[in-house]
Enzyme design. Sequence first.
Site, PDB file in Angstrom:
ATOM      1  N   LYS A  36       0.851  -1.193   0.000  1.00 39.04           N
ATOM      2  CA  LYS A  36       0.000   0.000   0.000  1.00 39.04           C
ATOM      3  C   LYS A  36       0.882   1.238   0.000  1.00 39.04           C
ATOM      4  O   LYS A  36       1.280   1.752   1.054  1.00 39.04           O
ATOM      5  CB  LYS A  36      -0.933  -0.001   1.221  1.00 39.04           C
ATOM      6  CG  LYS A  36      -2.105   0.974   1.063  1.00 39.04           C
ATOM      7  CD  LYS A  36      -3.000   0.588  -0.099  1.00 39.04           C
ATOM      8  CE  LYS A  36      -4.159   1.539  -0.282  1.00 39.04           C
ATOM      9  NZ  LYS A  36      -4.944   1.224  -1.488  1.00 39.04           N
ATOM     10  N   SER A  70      -8.681  -0.397  -5.253  1.00 40.27           N
ATOM     11  CA  SER A  70      -8.928  -0.057  -3.852  1.00 40.27           C
ATOM     12  C   SER A  70     -10.427   0.175  -3.604  1.00 40.27           C
ATOM     13  O   SER A  70     -11.218  -0.749  -3.715  1.00 40.27           O
ATOM     14  CB  SER A  70      -8.074   1.138  -3.443  1.00 40.27           C
ATOM     15  OG  SER A  70      -7.667   1.022  -2.094  1.00 40.27           O
TER      16      SER A  70
END
Length: 621
Positions: A207, A413
């Site tokens: 991430k 996402s």
Amino acid sequence: MAAKGSWTKSLFIGLWTVLNFSRKLFFNLIFLVICVGLIIAVAGSGDEKLTVKKDSALFLSLKGRLVIEKESVDPFEQFLQESLGNQPENPELLVREVVKVLENAQKDRRIKALVLDLKNFSGGGLDKLRIIANAIDEFKTSEKPVYAIGDYYSQAQYYLAAHADHVYLNPMGSLMFEGYGSFGMYFKDVLEKLKVTTHIFRVGTFKSAVEPFMRNDMSEEAKEANKLWLDGYWSQYKEDVAAARGLDVTNFDETLDGLLAKFEAAGGDFAQYALENNWVDALKTREEIRSELIELVGTDDEELGINATAYNTYLKVINPPMPVVEKDIDKVAIVVAKGTILDGNQKAGTIGGDSTARLLRKARQDENVKAVVLQIDSPGGSAFASEIIRQEVLQLQLAGKPVIASMSTYAASGGYWIAASTDKIIASPSTITGSIGVFGMFMTYQDSLDYVGIHSDGVGSTELAGFSPVRPLAPQFAQILQRNVENTYGNFLSLVASARNMSVEDVDKIAQGRVWIGSDALELGLVDELGTIDDAIAAAAEMAELEEFDTHYVKRSLSAQEIFWKEFFGQAMTVVGKWQFGNTDSALINEFKRVLSEFNLVNELNDPKGTYVLCLPCTVE
């Protein structure tokens, strides 16, 4: 004295009355002039009837970037900009409008040829380029010639040009392929020098959305993940272009030494390099191209001197000015979710948790809608807003209406969050998806303020009171925020596992914030099929057992006043929107704007708990 004071007061009141009257008169006169100008423009529109010229060449002069939904623009502001000859800073082209023009022109006997004039075309995701290229190929089945003309070709422009029968380049022009990259600016050192304290909370080895604020370079994990999907994206570009030109994928130069050798062989001439490597069919000046087109379609009195019909003219001719009355038959509704996902109500071009959920609810409450396609083009955003939208997807399914997710350039996402629970996910081979990870971030400025002599102090009834970006963050509060991020990540894994019939452990292995390209996502089980929006519509109709149906884009209902002004200014813009000017910003200015936009995006994010499912390094356009 009293009389004198009363007289002075009366004088000032009188002067104020005159000034106030003059002010109102001035602004009313300006408004009146604008109204008169609009009326004249609309009244004069009848003298400039839009027509498609007989035996003309359709000039596909694309200006801007391909999108699945245009950003909302105030009609009055748009009218003023166009009447003053100002082009929008970031013009947009609706993919389905370009396709509609090409489909109509293919069958239109008045159109004799197609000319791709791409100098002002800014590109778009590979999925969007592929849709336009397929429409060009379909146009070619009419046996009408297709020309691509250009002084220069960017990588995106050439993708479309490669599908033309004749690709011409100016002898002084150039063409070069760069591939795709993910390069960003990193701010760790500058934040430290400004004594800004950055608080980052995240889950996911890959991430990397917050890396620019905590590092001075890209992490090895981010490089590994980005290199994988970028190579896949580039491979698809090469395969598509090579197939269109009948060349081998090895014809692309991917090393500086290889490019230099071919460039030297071409005598240091970019145009000759393009010709010798079969990227273009001929090198021709503007006058040579004009003469060839005149020989094909003839001349007219316009500035160009060619019997041509402009793209914008053709689009307005085939699109009725008034809304089409919809048939009372079964429908597959299309809800577009494009842009960053923010909380609350947002205008078109940005996804709002409330506003997008309302569109889905509108489709659910429409008795004629039997199935829904959720078309997604988003890198994510607010976790809360994403869940609000997903809950509305579940409500549609409870109402017996299947929901198909159609992934465009991005569905990463939060974009994947809103797609996960649909009945079927159809992605483009080049869709950038996955990025299943969560982060939270904010900055405090106590050290910055202390450096210039500003301090914050006070008392509160609890230890929780007084939270502020000008005060240090308590370690316990930081732990609470990290646990909130971890809990949200767990929820993300669970909903994906449930929807995709996988274990949480298996989802976690391909999650951790890692980005995947559509073709890889299919192998990993994150999507069901590879295809386009048309494939998603067909799947929705099949799932709803529809044989005869219509498609319908669900949009926010406009008030009567909004409809009036939209149509009023739309008529005026048909007349005055003639002269456009290009963007003259330098590369340095554009890079500066991009850096500022990264900080601006952080400021715009508005999740109630500060928890985000967003992929920042997913940009390839």
